[in-house]
Design an enzyme around this catalytic site. Structure first.
Site, PDB file in Angstrom:
ATOM      1  N   ASP A 266       0.848  -1.197   0.000  1.00 43.03           N
ATOM      2  CA  ASP A 266       0.000   0.000   0.000  1.00 43.03           C
ATOM      3  C   ASP A 266       0.884   1.249   0.000  1.00 43.03           C
ATOM      4  OD1 ASP A 266      -1.875   1.958   0.428  1.00 43.03           O
ATOM      5  OD2 ASP A 266      -2.157   1.485   2.566  1.00 43.03           O
TER       6      ASP A 266
ATOM      7  N   HIS B 101      -4.314 -17.146  -4.900  1.00 42.28           N
ATOM      8  CA  HIS B 101      -5.153 -16.335  -4.012  1.00 42.28           C
ATOM      9  C   HIS B 101      -6.427 -17.059  -3.568  1.00 42.28           C
ATOM     10  CE1 HIS B 101      -6.917 -16.041  -7.914  1.00 42.28           C
ATOM     11  NE2 HIS B 101      -7.986 -15.484  -7.423  1.00 42.28           N
ATOM     12  N   ASP B 102      -6.695 -18.241  -4.134  1.00 39.28           N
ATOM     13  CA  ASP B 102      -7.891 -19.004  -3.751  1.00 39.28           C
ATOM     14  C   ASP B 102      -7.556 -20.215  -2.884  1.00 39.28           C
ATOM     15  OD1 ASP B 102      -9.616 -17.415  -5.288  1.00 39.28           O
ATOM     16  OD2 ASP B 102      -9.263 -18.624  -7.083  1.00 39.28           O
TER      17      ASP B 102
ATOM     18  N   ASP C 162      -5.591 -10.219 -15.590  1.00 41.68           N
ATOM     19  CA  ASP C 162      -6.659 -11.185 -15.352  1.00 41.68           C
ATOM     20  C   ASP C 162      -7.836 -10.831 -16.256  1.00 41.68           C
ATOM     21  OD1 ASP C 162      -8.128 -13.216 -13.819  1.00 41.68           O
ATOM     22  OD2 ASP C 162      -6.698 -12.759 -12.225  1.00 41.68           O
TER      23      ASP C 162
ATOM     24  N   ASP D 289      -4.037   3.911   2.800  1.00 37.87           N
ATOM     25  CA  ASP D 289      -5.474   3.668   3.011  1.00 37.87           C
ATOM     26  C   ASP D 289      -5.758   2.224   3.424  1.00 37.87           C
ATOM     27  OD1 ASP D 289      -5.096   2.282   0.672  1.00 37.87           O
ATOM     28  OD2 ASP D 289      -6.648   3.315  -0.484  1.00 37.87           O
TER      29      ASP D 289
ATOM     30  N   ASP E 134      -1.940  -1.129  -3.741  1.00 41.50           N
ATOM     31  CA  ASP E 134      -2.285  -0.356  -4.940  1.00 41.50           C
ATOM     32  C   ASP E 134      -1.187  -0.476  -6.006  1.00 41.50           C
ATOM     33  OD1 ASP E 134      -0.294   1.417  -3.924  1.00 41.50           O
ATOM     34  OD2 ASP E 134      -1.828   2.370  -2.668  1.00 41.50           O
TER      35      ASP E 134
ATOM     36  N   ASN F  44      -0.303   4.513  -0.253  1.00 42.18           N
ATOM     37  CA  ASN F  44      -0.911   5.775   0.192  1.00 42.18           C
ATOM     38  C   ASN F  44      -1.604   5.698   1.557  1.00 42.18           C
ATOM     39  OD1 ASN F  44      -3.135   4.312  -0.413  1.00 42.18           O
ATOM     40  ND2 ASN F  44      -4.028   5.741  -1.888  1.00 42.18           N
TER      41      ASN F  44
ATOM     42  N   ASP G  27     -10.063 -16.151 -16.037  1.00 41.37           N
ATOM     43  CA  ASP G  27     -10.837 -16.633 -14.902  1.00 41.37           C
ATOM     44  C   ASP G  27     -11.917 -17.640 -15.335  1.00 41.37           C
ATOM     45  OD1 ASP G  27     -11.277 -15.870 -11.966  1.00 41.37           O
ATOM     46  OD2 ASP G  27     -13.313 -15.710 -12.746  1.00 41.37           O
TER      47      ASP G  27
ATOM     48  N   GLU H 188      -7.897 -20.593 -16.350  1.00 41.07           N
ATOM     49  CA  GLU H 188      -8.239 -21.247 -15.080  1.00 41.07           C
ATOM     50  C   GLU H 188      -9.398 -22.196 -15.370  1.00 41.07           C
ATOM     51  OE1 GLU H 188      -9.705 -20.231 -10.566  1.00 41.07           O
ATOM     52  OE2 GLU H 188     -10.707 -19.375 -12.297  1.00 41.07           O
TER      53      GLU H 188
HETATM   54  C1  NOJ Z   1     -11.810 -17.746  -9.740  1.00 44.02           C
HETATM   55  C2  NOJ Z   1     -11.028 -16.687  -9.047  1.00 44.02           C
HETATM   56  O1  NOJ Z   1      -9.699 -17.088  -8.937  1.00 44.02           O
HETATM   57  C3  NOJ Z   1     -11.699 -16.452  -7.709  1.00 44.02           C
HETATM   58  O2  NOJ Z   1     -10.936 -15.657  -6.855  1.00 44.02           O
HETATM   59  C4  NOJ Z   1     -13.058 -15.857  -7.975  1.00 44.02           C
HETATM   60  O3  NOJ Z   1     -13.763 -15.754  -6.773  1.00 44.02           O
HETATM   61  C5  NOJ Z   1     -13.860 -16.701  -8.944  1.00 44.02           C
HETATM   62  N1  NOJ Z   1     -13.106 -17.221 -10.039  1.00 44.02           N
HETATM   63  C6  NOJ Z   1     -14.977 -15.890  -9.523  1.00 44.02           C
HETATM   64  O4  NOJ Z   1     -14.455 -14.907 -10.369  1.00 44.02           O
END
Ligand code: NOJ
Length: 568
Positions: A21, A329-330, A98, A25, A29, A23, A199, A256
């Site tokens: 980050d 990230h999932d 993405d 907040d 960013d 700035n 995605d 993905e």
């Molecule tokens: C896969 C993404 O990686 C995930 O983070 C997202 O919640 C779902 N697709 C819906 O876009």
């Protein structure tokens, strides 16, 4: 096999909200990313993949896009983005964005129009259906709990949303919608980006009629995935996208693809197919889930992982291309999931990256993995922010009366916020991520685990990553060699070879905290092997049999037997 730069690259995924980050907040960013580009360049990264940075109301942290051609306010401006791209290219790195086009946000102008009336020109940009006997049009369950349908009073119909109700699915059957998407992709590519991560791109073609899903257990909603994963027109759509857009640029594309098998992946990534370069499979991510899905915890059996990885390695060899990842990230943090995030954190993180990066494919590093960031356990559900976690909690605990501690345990093991806690830069307050209040709490272990410490310690996970990334650049065999699994029935050692021209690599990794004796199978011939990398001190001993220490990893390369070619 054709050699290409994207097969030889190492990709680093940034989840911008949690990276840096600039700035104060509390939200990462674009300028924050630009500040850290030298850190990534030093690590040896070739390509940066940015999770979505477009305008978004953030129901799902940017995966719900309200304007595909503008930047999210919290992340900065288009000018900040242009500067970021320029600075990435200036350092000889590349940028992939993405692409989230299975769905948009319900706040996207298309949807705002679409919901107005049945004869609106944008009506068919989305998937609308009348109710069935006063209920939803079918029984499909959303990936984020509840029905995939939301009733909209204005027109007395339901719209489909496989994810949250603020993420309506786009209607790919409509050629106008497809054209808009291709135009938007072209607009970004003309700005100079180097590709897309797409995605849930294998969800865009739905089975005609959207039939009810089988529901043997009589649940309120059931998984309809067989009706939208790898659907009837998916190859046609991807081929069309390739023809209209992708083929005109020298770029990376990675789709993905939950539910894609090796056979599917051959079709998506085969070099003569003109679709995508590679896919993210989910098969290895599902091995530690029980029959009731991701929250149904199950201990990983290493033999299942061996089977699965080997199937993809041999299946796509020469027929397509693998992407290699153990977290994103999932997913939970890989060291917590597959290694040991306590006394063997450093050893096991190094072992896991050795195991992964020595495979055939393009490796992905998820932010923080290179310093061994771990899962987190927040006591209160209030500290969690992820819509998937919160909806599941609501359904199971508030409505369903399930055991709270069991639900919390599943969040600790599998929740997506494990991967989303702010990047740990140093030991200062909030781990140096922000001078404000972070949007998601920092993992309390940041005083020991942070980038500053890792960069200063030449024995750190970070320095090991640097070394392993460099090895890939210096040894063609790591990128292109053929894979063969060794010791298929061994319960804790994952060992394999790679072969290329007249060279061989031997990769031996111990997935356990117990020591284990390793014996090289007789059929594997190694000629004056050289140790390329290991995560422990290794004496120059006999490599045909040795004891592997907890989470030990070693890679040997055998020298060229004949001729005067230099080692490469
Ligand atoms: C896969 C993404 O990686 C995930 O983070 C997202 O919640 C779902 N697709 C819906 O876009």
């Amino acid at each position: 096999m054709e050699k290409t730069w994207w097969k030889e690259s190492v990709i680093y995924q940034i989840y911008p909200r949690s990276f840096n980050d600039s700035n104060g907040d509390g939200i990462g960013d674009l300028k924050g990313i630009t500040e850290k580009l030298d850190y990534l360049k030093d690590l040896g990264i070739d390509v940066i993949w940015l999770s979505p940075v477009y305008k978004s109301p953030n129901d799902d942290n940017g995966y719900d896009i309200s304007d595909y051609q503008d930047i999210m306010d919290e992340f900065g401006t288009m000018q900040d983005w242009e500067e970021l791209l320029q600075e990435i290219h200036h350092r000889g790195m590349r940028l992939i964005m993405d692409l989230v086009v299975n769905h948009s946000s319900d706040e996207h102008a298309w949807f705002v129009e679409s919901r107005k009336s049945k004869d609106n020109p944008y009506r068919d940009y989305y998937i609308w259906r009348p109710g069935k006997d006063g209920h939803e049009p079918n029984n499909w369950e959303s990936a984020f709990s509840g029905s995939t349908w939301e009733y909209d009073e204005a027109t007395n119909e339901y719209f489909l949303h496989i994810f949250s109700k603020k993420q309506p699915d786009l209607n790919w059957e409509n050629p106008k919608l497809r054209d808009e998407v291709y135009k938007m992709m072209t607009w970004w590519l003309d700005k100079g980006i180097d590709g897309f991560r797409m995605d849930v791109i294998n969800f865009i073609s739905k089975v005609t009629g959207l039939p009810d899903a089988p529901n043997p257990n009589g649940k309120k909603y059931a998984s309809g995935s067989e009706f939208f994963m790898n659907g009837p027109r998916i190859h046609e759509f991807l081929h069309e996208m390739n023809e209209n857009v992708l083929s005109k640029y020298d770029i990376i594309t990675v789709g993905e693809m939950p539910g894609a098998t090796v056979e599917d992946a051959k079709h998506y990534t085969g070099h003569d197919r003109e679709e995508l370069n590679m896919v993210f499979t989910f098969e290895h991510m599902d091995l530690d889930s029980g029959p009731n899905g991701k929250w149904d915890l199950k201990k990983l059996n290493l033999l299942d992982l061996k089977d699965n990885i080997s199937k993809w390695q041999t299946g796509l060899n020469g027929e397509g291309w693998n992407s290699l990842y153990l977290n994103n990230h999932d997913q939970p943090r890989m060291v917590s999931r597959f290694g040991n995030d306590k006394e063997y954190r450093v050893e096991s993180a190094k072992m896991l990256v050795t195991f992964l990066h020595m495979l055939q494919g393009t490796p992905y590093v998820y932010q923080g993995e290179e310093i061994g960031m771990t899962n987190v356990r927040f006591d209160s559900i209030e500290d969690y922010k992820d819509i998937e976690i919160l909806n599941m909690y609501h359904e199971k605990v508030i409505e369903g009366n399930e055991d709270l501690s069991k639900v919390m345990e599943s969040i600790y093991v599998k929740g997506r916020d494990n991967a989303r806690t702010p990047f740990q830069w140093d030991e200062s307050e909030h781990a140096g991520f922000t001078t404000g209040e972070p949007w998601l709490r920092v993992n309390p272990n940041y005083k020991e685990i942070n980038a500053k410490q890792a960069v200063n310690d030449t024995n750190s996970i970070y320095h090991y990553y640097k070394k392993i990334i460099q090895l890939r650049k210096n040894h063609t065999i790591i990128v292109y060699g053929d894979y063969e699994l060794l010791l298929p029935d061994h319960e804790t050692i994952f060992a394999y070879t790679r072969s290329y021209e007249n060279q061989k690599l031997l990769v031996v990794t111990n997935f356990s905290r117990e020591s284990a004796p390793f014996t090289l199978p007789a059929h594997v011939e190694l000629n004056t092997p050289e140790l390329l990398i290991s995560n422990y001190e290794v004496a120059a001993d006999d490599i045909t049999s040795f004891d592997l220490r907890p989470f030990e990893a070693r890679v040997y390369k055998s020298k060229i037997r004949y001729g005067k070619l230099p080692l490469k």
